[in-house]
Design a protein around this motif. Structure first.
Motif, PDB file in Angstrom:
ATOM      1  N   ILE A   1       0.837  -1.203   0.000  1.00 24.94           N
ATOM      2  CA  ILE A   1       0.000   0.000   0.000  1.00 24.94           C
ATOM      3  C   ILE A   1       0.869   1.249   0.000  1.00 24.94           C
ATOM      4  N   THR A   2       1.946   1.240   0.790  1.00 28.84           N
ATOM      5  CA  THR A   2       2.860   2.381   0.825  1.00 28.84           C
ATOM      6  C   THR A   2       3.467   2.623  -0.553  1.00 28.84           C
ATOM      7  N   THR A   3       3.930   1.554  -1.174  1.00 28.53           N
ATOM      8  CA  THR A   3       4.481   1.680  -2.524  1.00 28.53           C
ATOM      9  C   THR A   3       3.434   2.201  -3.495  1.00 28.53           C
ATOM     10  N   ALA A   4       2.218   1.680  -3.364  1.00 28.89           N
ATOM     11  CA  ALA A   4       1.134   2.120  -4.247  1.00 28.89           C
ATOM     12  C   ALA A   4       0.851   3.602  -4.084  1.00 28.89           C
ATOM     13  N   LEU A   5       0.801   4.085  -2.845  1.00 23.79           N
ATOM     14  CA  LEU A   5       0.516   5.503  -2.596  1.00 23.79           C
ATOM     15  C   LEU A   5       1.617   6.391  -3.164  1.00 23.79           C
ATOM     16  N   GLN A   6       2.860   5.906  -3.125  1.00 27.15           N
ATOM     17  CA  GLN A   6       3.954   6.719  -3.649  1.00 27.15           C
ATOM     18  C   GLN A   6       3.869   6.873  -5.157  1.00 27.15           C
ATOM     19  N   PHE A   7       3.330   5.856  -5.841  1.00 26.86           N
ATOM     20  CA  PHE A   7       3.282   5.899  -7.293  1.00 26.86           C
ATOM     21  C   PHE A   7       1.888   6.181  -7.845  1.00 26.86           C
ATOM     22  N   LEU A   8       0.886   6.260  -6.970  1.00 24.79           N
ATOM     23  CA  LEU A   8      -0.466   6.556  -7.421  1.00 24.79           C
ATOM     24  C   LEU A   8      -0.571   7.904  -8.134  1.00 24.79           C
ATOM     25  N   PRO A   9       0.067   8.974  -7.621  1.00 26.73           N
ATOM     26  CA  PRO A   9      -0.024  10.249  -8.349  1.00 26.73           C
ATOM     27  C   PRO A   9       0.511  10.163  -9.770  1.00 26.73           C
TER      28      PRO A   9
ATOM     29  N   LEU B   1      12.903  21.788 -11.570  1.00 27.44           N
ATOM     30  CA  LEU B   1      13.557  20.804 -10.720  1.00 27.44           C
ATOM     31  C   LEU B   1      13.977  21.393  -9.378  1.00 27.44           C
ATOM     32  N   LEU B   2      14.299  22.660  -9.352  1.00 25.96           N
ATOM     33  CA  LEU B   2      14.602  23.299  -8.060  1.00 25.96           C
ATOM     34  C   LEU B   2      13.395  23.220  -7.121  1.00 25.96           C
ATOM     35  N   VAL B   3      12.205  23.400  -7.673  1.00 27.98           N
ATOM     36  CA  VAL B   3      10.988  23.343  -6.855  1.00 27.98           C
ATOM     37  C   VAL B   3      10.695  21.912  -6.420  1.00 27.98           C
ATOM     38  N   THR B   4      10.733  20.967  -7.361  1.00 32.90           N
ATOM     39  CA  THR B   4      10.358  19.588  -7.013  1.00 32.90           C
ATOM     40  C   THR B   4      11.352  18.950  -6.058  1.00 32.90           C
ATOM     41  N   GLN B   5      12.644  19.199  -6.260  1.00 34.27           N
ATOM     42  CA  GLN B   5      13.650  18.627  -5.352  1.00 34.27           C
ATOM     43  C   GLN B   5      13.532  19.210  -3.951  1.00 34.27           C
ATOM     44  N   SER B   6      13.222  20.496  -3.865  1.00 32.32           N
ATOM     45  CA  SER B   6      13.028  21.119  -2.547  1.00 32.32           C
ATOM     46  C   SER B   6      11.816  20.522  -1.837  1.00 32.32           C
ATOM     47  N   ALA B   7      10.745  20.269  -2.578  1.00 28.00           N
ATOM     48  CA  ALA B   7       9.543  19.684  -1.976  1.00 28.00           C
ATOM     49  C   ALA B   7       9.823  18.295  -1.412  1.00 28.00           C
ATOM     50  N   MET B   8      10.586  17.484  -2.131  1.00 32.57           N
ATOM     51  CA  MET B   8      10.908  16.145  -1.642  1.00 32.57           C
ATOM     52  C   MET B   8      11.821  16.203  -0.422  1.00 32.57           C
ATOM     53  N   ALA B   9      12.713  17.185  -0.383  1.00 36.79           N
ATOM     54  CA  ALA B   9      13.575  17.349   0.785  1.00 36.79           C
ATOM     55  C   ALA B   9      12.757  17.671   2.033  1.00 36.79           C
ATOM     56  N   LEU B  10      11.808  18.572   1.899  1.00 34.46           N
ATOM     57  CA  LEU B  10      10.975  18.954   3.046  1.00 34.46           C
ATOM     58  C   LEU B  10      10.122  17.780   3.527  1.00 34.46           C
ATOM     59  N   THR B  11       9.643  16.965   2.613  1.00 33.89           N
ATOM     60  CA  THR B  11       8.844  15.800   2.994  1.00 33.89           C
ATOM     61  C   THR B  11       9.670  14.813   3.808  1.00 33.89           C
ATOM     62  N   ALA B  12      10.904  14.559   3.372  1.00 38.04           N
ATOM     63  CA  ALA B  12      11.778  13.643   4.103  1.00 38.04           C
ATOM     64  C   ALA B  12      12.094  14.176   5.495  1.00 38.04           C
ATOM     65  N   LEU B  13      12.340  15.472   5.591  1.00 42.66           N
ATOM     66  CA  LEU B  13      12.655  16.061   6.898  1.00 42.66           C
ATOM     67  C   LEU B  13      11.445  16.000   7.836  1.00 42.66           C
ATOM     68  N   ALA B  14      10.251  16.211   7.312  1.00 40.91           N
ATOM     69  CA  ALA B  14       9.045  16.124   8.137  1.00 40.91           C
ATOM     70  C   ALA B  14       8.854  14.703   8.674  1.00 40.91           C
ATOM     71  N   LEU B  15       9.092  13.702   7.842  1.00 44.66           N
ATOM     72  CA  LEU B  15       8.963  12.321   8.305  1.00 44.66           C
ATOM     73  C   LEU B  15      10.038  11.982   9.324  1.00 44.66           C
ATOM     74  N   ALA B  16      11.229  12.528   9.149  1.00 48.47           N
ATOM     75  CA  ALA B  16      12.296  12.314  10.127  1.00 48.47           C
ATOM     76  C   ALA B  16      11.907  12.847  11.504  1.00 48.47           C
TER      77      ALA B  16
ATOM     78  N   PHE C   1       2.693   9.592  -0.442  1.00 48.55           N
ATOM     79  CA  PHE C   1       1.831  10.232  -1.433  1.00 48.55           C
ATOM     80  C   PHE C   1       2.373  11.604  -1.825  1.00 48.55           C
ATOM     81  N   ALA C   2       2.907  12.356  -0.842  1.00 51.37           N
ATOM     82  CA  ALA C   2       3.460  13.677  -1.135  1.00 51.37           C
ATOM     83  C   ALA C   2       4.676  13.577  -2.051  1.00 51.37           C
ATOM     84  N   VAL C   3       5.551  12.606  -1.789  1.00 50.38           N
ATOM     85  CA  VAL C   3       6.692  12.394  -2.678  1.00 50.38           C
ATOM     86  C   VAL C   3       6.204  12.032  -4.076  1.00 50.38           C
ATOM     87  N   GLY C   4       5.146  11.223  -4.145  1.00 54.89           N
ATOM     88  CA  GLY C   4       4.584  10.857  -5.442  1.00 54.89           C
ATOM     89  C   GLY C   4       4.084  12.057  -6.224  1.00 54.89           C
TER      90      GLY C   4
END
Length: 460
Positions: free
Chosen positions: A83-91, A112-127, A145-148
């Motif tokens: 399910i986790t894998t599915a949510l990451q690739f569902l978008p 890419l500056l915007v998308t890479q920054s968004a993924m960085a913030l998502t990882a930090l929030a989960l940390a 899902f946010a990373v997706g």
């Protein structure tokens, strides 16, 4: 990862000029056959891109291992990992084509500056959630899902940006080195993730991934726009999504490889489900074994990517053969009785899986008009990655219900059968026939033009 002035990329030829064949290289911008394995690294902008990805990819692999193991620890369910894998690739499945339309309209580097920054913030929030002890499985679902969502734009932008960095003649070499880069990080990331998980917990793996995005963001900012190869951006207009779909469906050399990787990606590439189940339920070896499986598979993947970097062309027959062998290896791996035998099979699995990946990616990019590349690569990534929301829960359910061995064998069978069927379709489209004979004292099976085989046939 950007657009800017420079030499224009050559357009792809008219698809009606000649039908695709299993033996012929893809038609657009054939790279030099004798180029060195690392020739594209001579380009400064690509070198910055490559070095930034080295660091970021290590973090990505650390987070993949930590995410899968965290979900398994919280739920004890392979289906939950699916399910986790599915949510990451569902978008990607839902919005991938729209992402491609945006990529064809936008400048790649700011995107890419915007998308890479968004993924960085998502990882930090989960940390933060993990390190503070407040993490729940739904937090991981939301983060996946946010990373997706970011990936919907990031993936086609990164894929199509490579041609702007190096130009058409170095495209296959650069795509192959990107894959080698990603898979080399797979050698380091899972190993470090395994140490962190067993030593201090999964939270630090998420933290490292969030901080690792500093490297590619810095590389993007240091690139020289004047040295990029110009690709004309598509103007805003109606019907661009339908135009992209029509473009792909009208070209057999594009649509059938995409269909093939759809089957392979949906059912055979669900390794987070398969490998975590084999490590935990079949061999009872824990996170260390799961990390080892991924590391050994990465060894084969690096070898496959580097071999692709040396090849001068991307042949469809190689794609078909590699997909069939990949599926057969999964069936063999599913039947292995011991941990060490299963582990050893991860190396050839990685090699042939990467050969499928790189050959498809390169052949599609080299057969596509640059103005359509964002939409075409979005469709490719949507099928390849977006199939996981469909396949991951299915294979997770099969794995939970019938066991990991049945799940892996079923995925391999789907890949092998799909490759055989699509190989026959491409042979028919390319007016080829199967030729079985002897060469140098050894049997040889290959496709040859019908006219040639008929000319060689003995007279009645």
């Amino acid at each position: 990862m950007s657009s800017g002035p420079g030499a224009a990329s050559a357009p792809a030829p008219d698809p009606h000029d000649s039908p695709p064949t299993l033996d012929a290289p893809t038609p657009d911008s054939r790279p030099a056959r004798k180029s060195s394995m690392f020739s594209s690294l001579k380009v400064r902008n690509y070198r910055l891109f490559f070095l930034g990805q080295v660091v970021s990819n290590i973090g990505t692999w650390m987070q993949r291992i930590a995410q899968d193991w965290l979900v398994l620890s919280l739920t004890g369910s392979s289906a939950a990992v699916g399910i986790t894998t599915a949510l990451q690739f569902l978008p990607m499945l839902l919005f991938g084509l729209y992402g491609g339309v945006l990529v064809d309209r936008l400048r790649k580097r700011p995107t890419l500056l915007v998308t890479q920054s968004a993924m960085a913030l998502t990882a930090l929030a989960l940390a933060v959630a993990v390190l503070t002890g407040h993490v729940q499985v739904w937090h991981v679902y939301v983060a996946a899902f946010a990373v997706g969502l970011a990936t919907v734009v990031d993936n086609p932008a990164r894929q199509s940006f490579v041609s702007e960095l190096v130009g058409p003649r170095q495209l296959q070499n650069a795509v192959s080195l990107n894959s080698a880069n990603f898979q080399s990080a797979r050698l380091v990331g899972p190993a470090v993730a395994g140490l962190l998980i067993t030593g201090v917990g999964t939270g630090y793996a998420f933290l490292f991934n969030g901080l690792s995005f500093v490297a590619p963001l810095t590389g993007l900012l240091l690139m020289r726009a004047r040295e990029l190869h110009v690709v004309e951006r598509a103007p805003r207009g109606k019907g661009q999504l339908r135009e992209g779909v029509r473009y792909v469906t009208g070209r057999p050399e594009l649509i059938w490889p995409i269909v093939l990787v759809g089957f392979v990606g949906t059912f055979a590439f669900n390794f987070p489900v398969y490998l975590s189940a084999f490590a935990d339920d079949v061999f009872h070896a824990g996170a260390g074994a799961y990390s080892m499986f991924n590391t050994l598979m990465a060894v084969g993947s690096v070898a496959g990517a580097l071999l692709a970097a040396r090849r001068g062309t991307a042949r469809l027959r190689l794609l078909i053969a590699a997909a069939m062998v990949f599926g057969a290896l999964e069936i063999v791996a599913a039947a292995t009785p011991t941990l060490w035998m299963f582990s050893l099979l991860m190396v050839p699995l990685g090699l042939f899986g990467m050969t499928v990946n790189v050959t498809t990616n390169t052949s599609i990019q080299m057969s596509t008009d640059p103005a359509m590349r964002g939409r075409v690569m979005a469709l490719y990534m949507m099928v390849f990655l977006g199939g996981s929301p469909v396949g991951a829960p299915i294979v997770g359910w099969i794995t939970d219900t019938y066991g990991a061995r049945v799940g892996l064998a079923a995925g391999g069978a789907v890949a092998a059968v799909a490759a055989a069927v699509i190989g026959l379709i491409l042979a028919r489209v390319g007016n080829l026939r199967l030729s079985v004979g002897w060469h140098g004292g050894h049997p040889r099976v290959r496709f040859v033009p019908r006219e040639r085989q008929e000319a060689l046939a003995p007279a009645a």
